[in-house]
Write an enzyme that holds these catalytic residues in place. Structure first.
Site, mmCIF file in Angstrom:
data_model
loop_
_atom_site.group_PDB
_atom_site.id
_atom_site.type_symbol
_atom_site.label_atom_id
_atom_site.label_comp_id
_atom_site.label_asym_id
_atom_site.label_seq_id
_atom_site.Cartn_x
_atom_site.Cartn_y
_atom_site.Cartn_z
ATOM 1 C CG ASP A 12 -2.045 -0.986 1.144
ATOM 2 O OD1 ASP A 12 -2.107 -1.732 0.143
ATOM 3 O OD2 ASP A 12 -2.864 -1.033 2.077
ATOM 4 C CG HIS A 16 -5.122 2.081 -0.518
ATOM 5 N ND1 HIS A 16 -5.984 1.221 0.114
ATOM 6 C CD2 HIS A 16 -4.200 2.456 0.427
ATOM 7 C CE1 HIS A 16 -5.619 1.076 1.382
ATOM 8 N NE2 HIS A 16 -4.544 1.818 1.599
ATOM 9 C CG HIS A 33 1.756 -0.044 4.678
ATOM 10 N ND1 HIS A 33 1.385 -1.161 5.398
ATOM 11 C CD2 HIS A 33 0.616 0.655 4.453
ATOM 12 C CE1 HIS A 33 0.080 -1.140 5.619
ATOM 13 N NE2 HIS A 33 -0.414 -0.044 5.064
#
Length: 480
Positions: free
Chosen positions: A294, A344, A443
């Site tokens: 992400d 996202h 991440h």
């Protein structure tokens, strides 16, 4: 019809600064210019270094040079009509074309198309010079000169999720459109809307298409790159490869001296089986893992992540916020060039706290930003911020063509060292939850207070440990 970028504008004159060519173990040699009628030659791009080989055999590069920057969309064509194919890159809606296979600045620079369009190139009018085109959705806009301006030819062909290819399929001297859908190639012999003149099956799912006149008979035919092996066919018919050879590494971008980079552009339809639910594990019994990343805060860990993926030739799936894409445009281009890219949201809110219109705006605003910045259509990949969803927000996500992709395990690397995490805890969580089809959440950013990038730091060990346990790596859309 929308007009193209740069309509009525003067020709841009900026120069493109380029790096010095690096060998990277493939060999270097002076330029060997193509001759008219020569077969198409294989070409790979690694970062911003181009490796060209003059024969369809296993071996090192004959010509090596630097051009462009990582994240540029590479292509090759006869831009000045002298019979020699040379490099070009597209960055946003700007085309930078060079007339020799050497490092240096662009000889021709112009604007054509919009960021997010799929660039294609060909000799659309049969005059011997390669010129630009773009595909936007299912519409092709073709221009017959290497200058800013509007399209000379506009046509519709294919579906939004198809991979565009171009070639002189019938050997008449004019480049025309084609598309690859799964393993089926649909080729058309004129620059007009209509159905395919030829269709054939070639390659396997996951292969990377390439196009060229491999035997020098004047007709373009299909090829695929699987790993570092090239399989080329000399007729536009289903069958086995006529020529195969090794060239480059598994993670190199493969194209030819007659084509743009052919890649998945996203935009797949939402499979009915993925509506109304959250994907937490891939639907497979095979020993495979999907690494997902992400991107919403910053890009501090991205260089390490991209380096580890590239060094191990491991695929991954990225989920970008629209704001991150706009704040880190070069990083978004590099990610979108090599990896499937999901939505996202735009600014990472808890969507369950927003009204319907605001939820739609978050999704659609991000979709537009990712399409423009990463040149990849994020559909059908969506990841809820914080994993926060309910039946209402899931219904909206599905109605916009997205599936909800959650995860099997969150490494918690985002909590940082100040949150009690470490490289060891990241690795341990991945291994403790290991199962066929595991989806790992990591991440790309650093912790806002302690500055740690634990997921990036742990990634090489994660890859090594999973490999040692007999697992291989896949992307999420391979199962959609």
């Amino acid at each position: 019809m929308r007009t193209h970028r740069g309509v009525g504008a003067v020709l841009l004159t900026m120069a493109l600064a380029l790096p010095t060519a690096l060998g990277v173990g493939l060999g270097t040699a002076p330029e060997a210019a193509a001759k008219v009628g020569d077969p198409t030659r294989p070409l790979i791009v690694r970062g911003s270094t181009w490796y060209l080989r003059d024969s369809l055999t296993t071996g090192t590069a004959t010509t090596t040079f630097g051009y462009g920057a990582p994240g540029d969309l590479p292509m090759s064509g006869d831009w000045d009509g002298n019979g020699s194919s040379t490099p070009g890159v597209v960055r946003g809606g700007i085309w930078y074309l060079r007339n020799s296979n050497t490092s240096g600045v662009a000889d021709t620079t112009f604007g054509y198309g919009d960021p997010g369009d799929v660039p294609v190139a060909g000799d659309w009018d049969g005059n011997g010079t390669t010129t630009p085109g773009i595909v936007r959705g299912t519409t092709w806009y073709l221009r017959n000169s290497n200058t800013t301006g509007v399209a000379d030819t506009v046509l519709s062909y294919g579906d939004p999720g198809d991979v565009p290819v171009t070639g002189d399929w019938d050997g008449n001297g004019t480049t025309t459109p084609g598309i690859v859908r799964g393993t089926t190639w649909y080729l058309r012999n004129s620059n007009t809307s209509g159905v395919a003149n030829v269709s054939l099956n070639y390659g396997n799912p996951g292969d990377r298409p390439v196009v060229g006149d491999w035997d020098g008979n004047g007709s373009s035919t299909p090829g695929i790159v699987r790993g570092s092996t090239w399989y080329l066919r000399n007729s536009n018919a289903s069958g086995v490869a006529d020529v195969s050879f090794g060239f480059g590494d598994t993670c190199d971008l493969g194209l030819s001296t007659a084509s743009t980079l052919i890649r998945d552009r996203g935009g797949r339809p939402l499979p009915a089986s993925f509506a109304g639910r959250h994907l937490t594990v891939l639907p497979t019994g095979a020993n495979v893992v999907a690494l997902t990343f992400d991107a919403g805060a910053n890009a501090a860990g991205l260089p390490k992540i991209l380096g580890a993926l590239q060094n191990s030739c491991v695929p991954a799936t990225f989920f970008l916020t629209g704001a991150w894409t706009e704040n880190f445009p070069q990083d978004a281009r590099v990610v979108g060039l090599r990896y499937p890219t999901g939505n996202h949201s735009f600014s990472h809110p808890d969507l369950t706290t927003l009204g319907d219109a605001a939820v739609r705006d978050q999704i659609l605003h991000a979709q537009a930003a990712i399409q423009a910045g990463a040149t990849y259509d994020a559909r059908p990949l969506f990841r809820f911020p914080f994993g926060a969803a309910d039946a209402r927000t899931l219904g909206i996500v599905n109605s916009l063509g997205y599936a909800s992709v959650n995860w099997t395990v969150d490494t918690l690397g985002w909590q940082g060292t100040s949150g009690g995490q470490s490289v060891s805890t990241v690795v341990s969580r991945v291994l403790a939850n290991l199962r066929p089809g595991e989806i790992v959440l990591m991440h790309v950013g650093s912790h806002p207070n302690d500055g740690s990038t634990l997921d990036a730091d742990a990634l090489p060990t994660v890859i090594a440990e999973l490999t040692a346990r007999g697992y291989s790596f896949v992307t999420v859309p391979q199962f959609m």
